[in-house]
Scaffold this motif. Structure first.
Motif, PDB file in Angstrom:
ATOM      1  N   ASP A  90      36.922  41.534  44.159  1.00 22.67           N
ATOM      2  CA  ASP A  90      37.121  42.334  44.870  1.00 22.67           C
ATOM      3  C   ASP A  90      37.677  43.568  44.070  1.00 22.67           C
ATOM      4  N   GLU A 148      38.361  50.516  52.113  1.00 19.81           N
ATOM      5  CA  GLU A 148      37.203  49.383  52.291  1.00 19.81           C
ATOM      6  C   GLU A 148      36.007  49.926  52.969  1.00 19.81           C
ATOM      7  N   ALA A 185      35.887  44.152  50.374  1.00 23.19           N
ATOM      8  CA  ALA A 185      37.463  44.139  50.471  1.00 23.19           C
ATOM      9  C   ALA A 185      38.036  44.649  49.186  1.00 23.19           C
TER      10      ALA A 185
END
Length: 98
Positions: A41, A67, A73
């Motif tokens: 992420d 996002e 994410a």
């Protein structure tokens, strides 16, 4: 995603983030170190504008914006960071976007 690509995304989102009360944005973690992989992420640290306190609704808007910009994410941390371990990790890896 490498560090340069992630910083480019953050810079493209700058005006929208500033409109939500964000003064500064930086990467930390594996993306900032440029050693992330496809499963990583993106870790982002934000600093509110002077005199601005970001509430949960503000943070939700920032999270959603990030996002949508990245397409996956994003973990968001707000400065000042109280946890010493996290604060040190941010200082070690920090890659400022603006």
């Amino acid at each position: 995603m490498n560090r340069e690509q992630a910083i480019d995304v953050l810079r493209r989102l700058r005006s929208s983030l500033e409109a939500r009360g964000v003064a500064h944005v930086a990467l930390f973690g594996s993306t900032a170190r440029d050693d992330g992989d496809d499963r990583s992420d993106v870790d982002v640290v934000i600093t509110p504008a002077e005199g601005k306190r970001l509430d949960l609704i503000d943070l939700g808007g920032v999270q959603t914006l990030l996002e949508e910009g990245f397409g996956f994410a994003v973990d968001v941390v707000v400065e000042p960071v109280r946890k010493a371990e996290l604060r040190l990790a941010i200082q070690r890896d920090r890659a400022d976007a603006f």
